[in-house]
Design a protein around this motif. Structure first.
Motif, PDB file in Angstrom:
ATOM      1  N   ALA A  23      -3.624 -14.866 -44.802  1.00  0.00           N
ATOM      2  CA  ALA A  23      -4.239 -15.407 -43.451  1.00  0.00           C
ATOM      3  C   ALA A  23      -5.700 -14.347 -43.290  1.00  0.00           C
ATOM      4  CB  ALA A  23      -3.436 -15.232 -42.157  1.00  0.00           C
ATOM      5  N   ALA A  24      -5.829 -13.094 -43.635  1.00  0.00           N
ATOM      6  CA  ALA A  24      -7.004 -12.265 -43.708  1.00  0.00           C
ATOM      7  C   ALA A  24      -8.154 -12.951 -44.460  1.00  0.00           C
ATOM      8  CB  ALA A  24      -6.632 -10.855 -44.158  1.00  0.00           C
ATOM      9  N   ASN A  25      -7.803 -13.744 -45.411  1.00  0.00           N
ATOM     10  CA  ASN A  25      -8.975 -14.412 -46.149  1.00  0.00           C
ATOM     11  C   ASN A  25      -8.811 -15.831 -46.371  1.00  0.00           C
ATOM     12  OD1 ASN A  25     -10.069 -11.962 -47.150  1.00  0.00           O
ATOM     13  ND2 ASN A  25      -8.210 -11.527 -48.084  1.00  0.00           N
ATOM     14  N   ALA A  26      -8.124 -16.604 -45.282  1.00  0.00           N
ATOM     15  CA  ALA A  26      -8.031 -17.944 -45.127  1.00  0.00           C
ATOM     16  C   ALA A  26      -8.636 -18.552 -43.929  1.00  0.00           C
ATOM     17  CB  ALA A  26      -6.748 -18.401 -45.529  1.00  0.00           C
ATOM     18  N   ALA A  27      -8.955 -19.626 -43.995  1.00  0.00           N
ATOM     19  CA  ALA A  27      -9.166 -20.396 -42.524  1.00  0.00           C
ATOM     20  C   ALA A  27      -8.241 -20.502 -41.665  1.00  0.00           C
ATOM     21  CB  ALA A  27      -9.849 -21.836 -42.868  1.00  0.00           C
ATOM     22  N   GLU A  28      -6.990 -20.952 -42.556  1.00  0.00           N
ATOM     23  CA  GLU A  28      -5.642 -20.887 -41.631  1.00  0.00           C
ATOM     24  C   GLU A  28      -4.541 -21.051 -42.485  1.00  0.00           C
ATOM     25  OE1 GLU A  28      -5.063 -23.951 -37.784  1.00  0.00           O
ATOM     26  OE2 GLU A  28      -5.819 -24.739 -39.635  1.00  0.00           O
ATOM     27  N   VAL A  29      -3.357 -20.780 -42.020  1.00  0.00           N
ATOM     28  CA  VAL A  29      -2.118 -20.695 -42.919  1.00  0.00           C
ATOM     29  C   VAL A  29      -1.044 -21.663 -42.099  1.00  0.00           C
ATOM     30  CG1 VAL A  29      -0.271 -19.279 -43.947  1.00  0.00           C
ATOM     31  CG2 VAL A  29      -2.875 -18.464 -43.675  1.00  0.00           C
ATOM     32  N   LEU A  30      -0.960 -22.631 -42.696  1.00  0.00           N
ATOM     33  CA  LEU A  30       0.008 -23.795 -42.325  1.00  0.00           C
ATOM     34  C   LEU A  30       1.634 -23.424 -42.764  1.00  0.00           C
ATOM     35  CD1 LEU A  30      -2.375 -26.830 -42.855  1.00  0.00           C
ATOM     36  CD2 LEU A  30      -2.107 -25.170 -40.966  1.00  0.00           C
ATOM     37  N   VAL A 120       6.883  -8.646 -56.966  1.00  0.00           N
ATOM     38  CA  VAL A 120       7.749  -7.628 -57.362  1.00  0.00           C
ATOM     39  C   VAL A 120       7.546  -6.655 -56.110  1.00  0.00           C
ATOM     40  CG1 VAL A 120       8.124  -5.596 -58.774  1.00  0.00           C
ATOM     41  CG2 VAL A 120       7.693  -7.990 -59.757  1.00  0.00           C
ATOM     42  N   GLY A 121       8.626  -6.119 -55.420  1.00  0.00           N
ATOM     43  CA  GLY A 121       8.468  -5.293 -54.335  1.00  0.00           C
ATOM     44  C   GLY A 121       9.106  -5.862 -53.155  1.00  0.00           C
ATOM     45  N   SER A 122       9.178  -5.067 -52.039  1.00  0.00           N
ATOM     46  CA  SER A 122       9.673  -5.627 -50.655  1.00  0.00           C
ATOM     47  C   SER A 122       8.622  -6.254 -49.924  1.00  0.00           C
ATOM     48  CB  SER A 122      10.202  -4.184 -49.683  1.00  0.00           C
ATOM     49  OG  SER A 122      11.228  -3.644 -50.535  1.00  0.00           O
ATOM     50  N   PRO A 123       8.874  -6.927 -48.867  1.00  0.00           N
ATOM     51  CA  PRO A 123       7.960  -7.855 -48.085  1.00  0.00           C
ATOM     52  C   PRO A 123       6.800  -6.997 -47.655  1.00  0.00           C
ATOM     53  CG  PRO A 123      10.203  -8.623 -47.698  1.00  0.00           C
ATOM     54  CD  PRO A 123      10.422  -7.627 -48.579  1.00  0.00           C
ATOM     55  N   GLY A 127       4.397  -0.887 -43.969  1.00  0.00           N
ATOM     56  CA  GLY A 127       3.794  -0.040 -45.021  1.00  0.00           C
ATOM     57  C   GLY A 127       4.285  -0.479 -46.379  1.00  0.00           C
ATOM     58  N   LYS A 128       5.016  -1.245 -46.602  1.00  0.00           N
ATOM     59  CA  LYS A 128       5.247  -1.804 -47.939  1.00  0.00           C
ATOM     60  C   LYS A 128       4.136  -2.569 -48.652  1.00  0.00           C
ATOM     61  CE  LYS A 128       9.541  -0.066 -47.913  1.00  0.00           C
ATOM     62  NZ  LYS A 128      10.802  -1.095 -47.634  1.00  0.00           N
ATOM     63  N   GLY A 150      -8.133  -6.814 -50.105  1.00  0.00           N
ATOM     64  CA  GLY A 150      -8.124  -5.947 -48.975  1.00  0.00           C
ATOM     65  C   GLY A 150      -6.846  -6.136 -47.968  1.00  0.00           C
ATOM     66  N   THR A 151      -5.629  -6.576 -48.457  1.00  0.00           N
ATOM     67  CA  THR A 151      -4.636  -6.867 -47.736  1.00  0.00           C
ATOM     68  C   THR A 151      -3.451  -5.812 -48.618  1.00  0.00           C
ATOM     69  OG1 THR A 151      -3.346  -8.544 -49.429  1.00  0.00           O
ATOM     70  CG2 THR A 151      -4.936  -8.910 -47.624  1.00  0.00           C
ATOM     71  N   THR A 152      -2.356  -5.914 -48.004  1.00  0.00           N
ATOM     72  CA  THR A 152      -1.114  -4.857 -48.725  1.00  0.00           C
ATOM     73  C   THR A 152      -0.410  -5.633 -49.806  1.00  0.00           C
ATOM     74  OG1 THR A 152       0.199  -5.749 -46.660  1.00  0.00           O
ATOM     75  CG2 THR A 152      -0.793  -3.581 -46.556  1.00  0.00           C
TER      76      THR A 152
END
Length: 279
Positions: A23-30, A120-123, A127-128, A150-152
């Motif tokens: 969502a940080a780089n999207a117009a909207e998440v549906l 691969v990894g936790s959600p 901090g994950k 720019g996201t986690t």
């Protein structure tokens, strides 16, 4: 593309958190709320996802669709999407074997462009910072990679061959998840003979071993409903290239003893071991 609209199918624990990062780089998440559980509705609201009433609406409005669902549902879900002739980028990010990923690509193409994905990894909460591995056409993987800039969630492109990301995901899962099953069996055996505390003392000398983390057995039990099918997918991937699948089938069979404690956050080590010993 400039700030694409993203659709997430379906927002489970991993899917909702990954979608929130996108969502940080999207117009909207549906997401499509029809037929989903109360837990899914609450989770989607928590992560700020926008509900729509139908799959058709989600597909009509989305430039990129990310599929993150239980492995068994992956092909049926892709078949539903193909029926609507979705023409955007479809990220097949489920824990399925490369052959299934390639079948899904054949279902959706040429209308859609399919990107193979593997988390691969936790959600990505608390901090994950998991890695989303991608493989597929360059333009499409670049669009997906840009979603997570720019996201986690770290995006990493493996190449253009659909199936590579799935193979990496299952190769890692086959080790990580089977190792946790072996810990549960070792602790259960020791407990039955009254030497579990001594086993923990032995394990404490090797802190780089999963055996030194017996408390994780309860988490393994609560996740068994997801992990078992992943290991069956990994077993199929082994068999497809002539490698022996029996160990992973056995680990999946062990996990099946915990199916009734799905997502039970209150489960203790003792509870998990009791269930393992008395199916």
């Amino acid at each position: 593309m400039d700030e694409p609209t993203v659709g997430i199918l379906h927002p489970g624990t991993m899917g909702a958190a990954v979608a929130a990062c996108a969502a940080a780089n999207a117009a909207e998440v549906l997401w499509c709320e029809t037929g989903r559980s109360t837990a899914s509705v609450e989770r989607a609201a928590q992560f700020g996802l926008t509900p729509v009433a139908t799959l058709a609406e989600l597909l009509d409005r989305s430039n990129i669709v990310i599929s993150l669902c239980p492995p068994a549902a992956a092909e049926d879900l892709a078949r539903d999407v193909a029926g609507h002739r979705f023409a955007g980028v479809y990220v097949e990010a489920n824990a399925i074997n490369p052959a299934r990923t390639q079948r899904i690509a054949a279902l959706l193409e040429p209308d859609a462009t399919v990107v193979d994905g593997g988390v691969v990894g936790s959600p990505p909460v608390g901090g994950k910072s998991p890695t989303l591995y991608l493989s597929g056409p360059d333009d499409a993987t670049a669009c997906v990679e840009a979603l997570f800039t720019g996201t986690t969630v770290r995006a990493s492109v493996l190449g253009v061959e659909v199936g590579k990301a799935s193979a990496l995901k299952l190769a890692y899962a086959s080790f990580q998840k089977t190792s946790r099953v072996l810990v549960a069996l070792a602790v259960a055996m020791a407990r039955e003979h009254g030497v579990d505390q001594e086993l923990m003392k032995v394990a404490s000398r090797r802190t780089d071993s999963y055996l030194s983390e017996p408390q994780y057995v309860a988490k393994t039990a609560a996740r068994a409903w997801r992990w078992g099918p992943e290991l069956e997918e990994a077993a199929d991937a082994l068999a497809a290239v002539g490698l022996p699948p029996e160990m992973l089938h056995a680990a999946a069979s062990t996990l099946a003893r915990w199916h009734e404690v799905k997502d039970d956050g209150e489960l203790t080590l003792t509870d998990a071991l009791d269930r393992l010993a008395q199916p």
